[in-house]
Structure formats: C-alpha cells, structure tokens
Motif scaffolding. Structure first.
Motif, PDB file in Angstrom:
ATOM      1  N   MET A   1       0.783  -1.080  -0.091  1.00  0.00           N
ATOM      2  CA  MET A   1       0.117  -0.042   0.154  1.00  0.00           C
ATOM      3  C   MET A   1       0.882   1.344   0.279  1.00  0.00           C
ATOM      4  O   MET A   1       1.812   1.421   0.637  1.00  0.00           O
ATOM      5  N   TYR A  38       2.411  -3.468   9.045  1.00  0.00           N
ATOM      6  CA  TYR A  38       1.264  -3.209   9.807  1.00  0.00           C
ATOM      7  C   TYR A  38       0.998  -1.646   9.802  1.00  0.00           C
ATOM      8  O   TYR A  38      -0.280  -1.140   9.750  1.00  0.00           O
ATOM      9  N   ASP A  41      -0.473  -0.308   6.796  1.00  0.00           N
ATOM     10  CA  ASP A  41      -1.670  -0.886   6.235  1.00  0.00           C
ATOM     11  C   ASP A  41      -2.820  -0.269   7.377  1.00  0.00           C
ATOM     12  O   ASP A  41      -3.853   0.253   6.612  1.00  0.00           O
ATOM     13  N   GLU A  77      -9.521  -0.831  -1.899  1.00  0.00           N
ATOM     14  CA  GLU A  77      -8.221  -1.268  -1.871  1.00  0.00           C
ATOM     15  C   GLU A  77      -8.076  -2.306  -3.209  1.00  0.00           C
ATOM     16  O   GLU A  77      -7.178  -2.275  -3.950  1.00  0.00           O
ATOM     17  N   SER A  86      -2.301  -9.539  -0.306  1.00  0.00           N
ATOM     18  CA  SER A  86      -2.080  -8.444   0.531  1.00  0.00           C
ATOM     19  C   SER A  86      -3.210  -7.815   1.205  1.00  0.00           C
ATOM     20  O   SER A  86      -3.075  -7.282   2.477  1.00  0.00           O
ATOM     21  N   ALA A  90      -3.330  -7.081   5.261  1.00  0.00           N
ATOM     22  CA  ALA A  90      -3.913  -5.822   5.613  1.00  0.00           C
ATOM     23  C   ALA A  90      -5.209  -5.571   6.633  1.00  0.00           C
ATOM     24  O   ALA A  90      -5.435  -5.378   7.729  1.00  0.00           O
TER      25      ALA A  90
END
Length: 311
Positions: A1, A38, A41, A77, A86, A90
């Motif tokens: 991201m 983390y 995300d 997303e 992914s 997330a």
C-alpha cells in the motif's frame, strides 16, 4: 500500500496506532519489517475512513464500525490493484489493531473481528527434487575460479539445504560460529531463537571455506565475506544459483529460499514429524508448515500418475 498523509488521521487515532505498534514490538517481539507493514496498512485504513466518513475521527468509532464501511475499504483497495493476499494481510492488521483498542477501552469489536477477507490460493512451496538439490550444491561450487569464493558459495547453499536456514540467517552468522557446533542457535523472524542440528556436510563445507578465506574471521565480524572482505551480499548467492540452475536445466524457482523449502519437504518425505519440522524452520504457526504436506501429497500423486497411467 502507498503511504497516505498523516493529516487525514486524527491525532488520537495516530497516537493509538503508535501505542499499538510499540505494544507489538515490546510484548510480541514483532520484526521491524512486520511493524512497518502493519503501520502502513492501518494508516491506510484510517485515512480511508476519514475520507469515507467525511472527516478525521478519534478511535471510539473503530470498535463499532458497520461491516459496510469495512467492505467499502476492501473494495477500494481491490480497485487500487491490491492483491487478495495483500488485502488479507491488511485486514488482519486492522483486526489486530481493533482488538487491541477494544481490549484497552473495554469495548466489543465483534463486528469488525467477524469481517471476512478475500479468498486467495496459498502459494505452495516449490522445492527441488532430492537429486536436483544435490546437483545444485555440487554445481554452485564450480561457478567461480577463485577457490575461496567457490568454497564460500558452496558453504552457504549447504547451510540453506542442510539446516533449513533463510539466506538472511546464514549470512548473519559471525566468525564466532566457526567451527560450527553440533547445534546452531539461530535468531529468526521476530527475534525468535531456535536450535538447529548441524549436519557433518554443512560443518565440513564451512570449515573448508574458513581454511581458504583470505580474511580474518573474527568473532564479531560476518562469517561469510564478499570479495573485498565486507559482508556477503545475498544477491551474489542468488546469482550463482541462477548460473548453476541454467546449467542444470532447473526451473527459475530454484532459488536460495527453495533450498529451505527442499529441506522441509525432504524431511517430511523421509517421515519427519510436522511439529519437529515447524521447530526447525522457526515457523510461528503450524499452518505455515502444513503447506509442505500439500507439496508432499502433490508429489505422491505425480508418482502415482506416472506409475498408473490412465488408459
């Protein structure tokens, strides 16, 4: 991201995110790369909510979000091109953060925690055959004209296959590890340590490299050195394996990490216990190790199809 501007996240939410990451680092021993992922995300999630809900908010609403908001974020997303794998990672980070908030504030986050992520096919490990792995170990030692460099490359790949090490773990060994003991203490992901038995072949390969290495392998310096004496770049091992696999006609999946996969798969094929293999690999979850049972079953089916072809 991609990173999103902090200005879209309220100071309260940003502070909570920082506290959560500190908690993960201090109590769970999460690795730096994991914390970065983390944080990225959850930051992206919070920034999306600020746009979606018309402005930055605190944290009180996060434990009672309707599923429609979570689904809108996941759809956003996916539309940005994020893979299902992914996005599942997330969502796991968002759930972990929300559960921590709920526990801290005495709230019920059942709705958020019940959200289902996208389904994706878990990639199976791509090990080499036992003959292929042995051929790779033999061929790697023939790729360089300087004896000590050839011995170095051979020692590294022997550790990857013989001990199931990650390339980063092998290259983090220092001169204090030579001569190799009967059991290596390896620090893996998340700072977790494990004990790995050392096969004679690995010990001999490292000993030969150490005898030929022109640099002083002091206790605090890297065991494996580059041509100028600095730490060995893992890319050089990937390149030497690439040359070897092209000579041997092996697939592009014959990478340094594939040797670790091969270690696990061949142990399982020989009757190794799944829990023991989990410990040797340093997997936090048995489900990660269980992927090798699928690989083993797949290989058995290939053998069956060849032995019993359909009419």
């Amino acid at each position: 991201m991609t990173d999103l501007p902090d200005g879209m996240i309220s100071p309260q939410a940003r502070d909570a995110l920082a506290r959560w990451l500190t908690h993960l680092r201090a109590l769970d021993g999460a690795a730096g790369n994991t914390l970065t992922a983390y944080g990225r995300d959850v930051s992206g999630f919070l920034a999306f909510l600020a746009r979606h809900r018309g402005g930055a908010e605190g944290t009180a609403h996060l434990t009672t979000l309707p599923l429609t908001d979570l689904r809108a974020w996941m759809a956003h997303e996916r539309a940005r091109g994020l893979s299902a794998r992914s996005l599942a990672r997330a969502l796991s980070a968002v759930k972990n953060f929300t559960a921590w908030l709920a526990d801290r504030d005495g709230q019920d986050a059942t709705t958020t925690l019940s959200a289902r992520g996208p389904k994706y096919r878990r990639k199976l490990p791509r090990p080499l055959s036992e003959d292929g792995a042995q051929a790779m170990l033999d061929a790697v030692g023939d790729q360089h004209s300087e004896d000590w460099i050839a011995a170095r490359d051979s020692a590294v790949v022997t550790l990857l296959y013989g001990c199931g090490l990650r390339i980063s773990e092998a290259l983090s060994l220092t001169g204090a590890s030579h001569p190799l003991p009967d059991v290596l203490r390896i620090t893996g992901k998340g700072g977790k340590t494990r004990l790995v038995p050392v096969l004679p072949a690995a010990r001999d390969a490292v000993a030969r490299y150490a005898r030929l290495c022109p640099f002083d392998l002091t206790a605090t310096e890297p065991l494996f050195r580059g041509a100028r004496g600095g730490p060995l770049n893992p890319r050089l091992i990937a390149l030497v394996m690439e040359k070897a696999r092209m000579q041997l006609g092996l697939p592009a999946t014959a990478t340094p990490h594939a040797l670790r996969h091969s270690f696990a798969t061949h142990l399982l094929s020989a009757g190794g216990d799944l829990r023991a293999i989990q410990e040797l690999l340093g997997h936090a979850s048995l489900s990660t190790t269980q992927a090798y049972t699928a690989v083993d079953a797949s290989r058995l089916m290939e053998v069956y199809e060849k032995a019993h072809p359909r009419a």
